[in-house]
Structures are given as structure tokens and as C-alpha cells.
Design a protein around this motif. Structure first.
Motif, PDB file in Angstrom:
ATOM      1  N   THR A  51       0.855  -1.185   0.000  1.00  0.00           N
ATOM      2  CA  THR A  51       0.000   0.000   0.000  1.00  0.00           C
ATOM      3  C   THR A  51       0.888   1.231   0.000  1.00  0.00           C
ATOM      4  O   THR A  51       1.926   1.257   0.655  1.00  0.00           O
ATOM      5  N   TYR A  53       0.516   5.623   0.263  1.00  0.00           N
ATOM      6  CA  TYR A  53      -0.376   6.759   0.504  1.00  0.00           C
ATOM      7  C   TYR A  53       0.015   7.988  -0.314  1.00  0.00           C
ATOM      8  O   TYR A  53      -0.811   8.856  -0.560  1.00  0.00           O
ATOM      9  N   ALA A  81      -6.356   4.403  -0.844  1.00  0.00           N
ATOM     10  CA  ALA A  81      -5.661   3.694   0.233  1.00  0.00           C
ATOM     11  C   ALA A  81      -5.854   4.404   1.567  1.00  0.00           C
ATOM     12  O   ALA A  81      -6.079   3.754   2.601  1.00  0.00           O
ATOM     13  N   ARG A  84      -9.410   3.842   2.781  1.00  0.00           N
ATOM     14  CA  ARG A  84      -9.618   2.449   3.168  1.00  0.00           C
ATOM     15  C   ARG A  84      -9.024   2.176   4.545  1.00  0.00           C
ATOM     16  O   ARG A  84      -9.612   1.482   5.369  1.00  0.00           O
ATOM     17  N   ASP A  85      -7.827   2.731   4.808  1.00  0.00           N
ATOM     18  CA  ASP A  85      -7.109   2.399   6.033  1.00  0.00           C
ATOM     19  C   ASP A  85      -7.438   3.304   7.220  1.00  0.00           C
ATOM     20  O   ASP A  85      -7.140   2.953   8.360  1.00  0.00           O
ATOM     21  N   ARG A  87     -10.627   5.152   8.751  1.00  0.00           N
ATOM     22  CA  ARG A  87     -12.084   5.208   8.605  1.00  0.00           C
ATOM     23  C   ARG A  87     -12.747   6.443   9.202  1.00  0.00           C
ATOM     24  O   ARG A  87     -13.732   6.920   8.672  1.00  0.00           O
TER      25      ARG A  87
END
Length: 121
Positions: A51, A53, A81, A84-85, A87
């Protein structure tokens, strides 16, 4: 979150920089993208499960010499990303800020290893 709202988080992170740093960003294009392109993933040597960012593309100030003709530096912040990570709105805002600062650090020639040493990860 729509792209306009997310972009505002990036703008806020930049606007919160102390004034001297803003002067160094005059020739830096800051872009928000949903996800990295295939070429960006290759340039970063990312595996499919990695991943990312953000990314910095350019010549850091520490590597520039007089008379160099340079294209604008680019910082890309990857929305998917991050969303998604992280919230919650507070978590996302903080991580966008950290990501923007991280990529700006690369503009100043600070490596990922040095950022780890500084506990900036």
C-alpha cells in the motif's frame, strides 16, 4: 468521501505549514489521485500487496546544482488507500497531514530511512 472533500484535507495540510515552507512549494504540483498508476507502482518498486499513501517525484533540493533546468516536482496523494485504512474523519485528516508532510520531507532530501530514525512514520 467525494474527491472534492478529500482534496480539501490536502489543502488544509498545506495551508497549515509554517510560512517559510510554503515558499519552497511554489514549483511543486500537488495532485490527488484515486490510486497509483502501473508506472508509479513500478517506480516505487511496489509489490501487488503493498500500500502507498503518497509519492514524491522530482529532484530534492539537496541534489540540485546551479543552472539545472528542472521540471516542476510532483507530490501525489492517493485517496483510495488512505480512505480504506483510516475510517474516521479525524484519523483520515491526521494521516493525510502526515502523508503530505512525509512527501514534502522527500522534497528536502530526507529519505525514508531518515524519517524512520526520526520516528516520523
Amino acid at each position: 468521501m467525494d474527491s472534492t472533500t478529500f482534496e480539501q484535507l490536502v489543502v488544509e495540510a498545506i495551508e497549515d505549514l509554517p510560512p517559510p515552507f510554503g515558499d519552497y512549494l511554489e514549483n511543486v504540483e500537488i495532485i490527488v489521485a484515486r490510486r497509483p498508476t502501473r508506472e508509479q507502482r513500478r517506480a516505487l518498486e511496489l509489490k501487488p500487496w503493498h500500500t502507498v499513501y503518497g509519492m514524491y517525484d522530482g529532484v530534492p533540493y539537496t541534489e540540485r546544482t546551479g543552472g539545472m533546468l528542472l521540471l516542476p516536482d510532483t507530490i501525489v496523494i492517493f485517496q483510495d488507500a488512505l480512505q480504506r485504512d483510516f475510517r474516521t474523519a479525524a484519523q483520515l485528516r491526521e494521516q493525510v497531514r502526515r502523508t503530505v508532510l512525509h512527501e514534502i520531507a522527500h522534497l528536502f532530501g530526507i529519505s525514508d530511512d531518515r524519517l524512520r530514525e526520526l520516528d516520523a512514520y
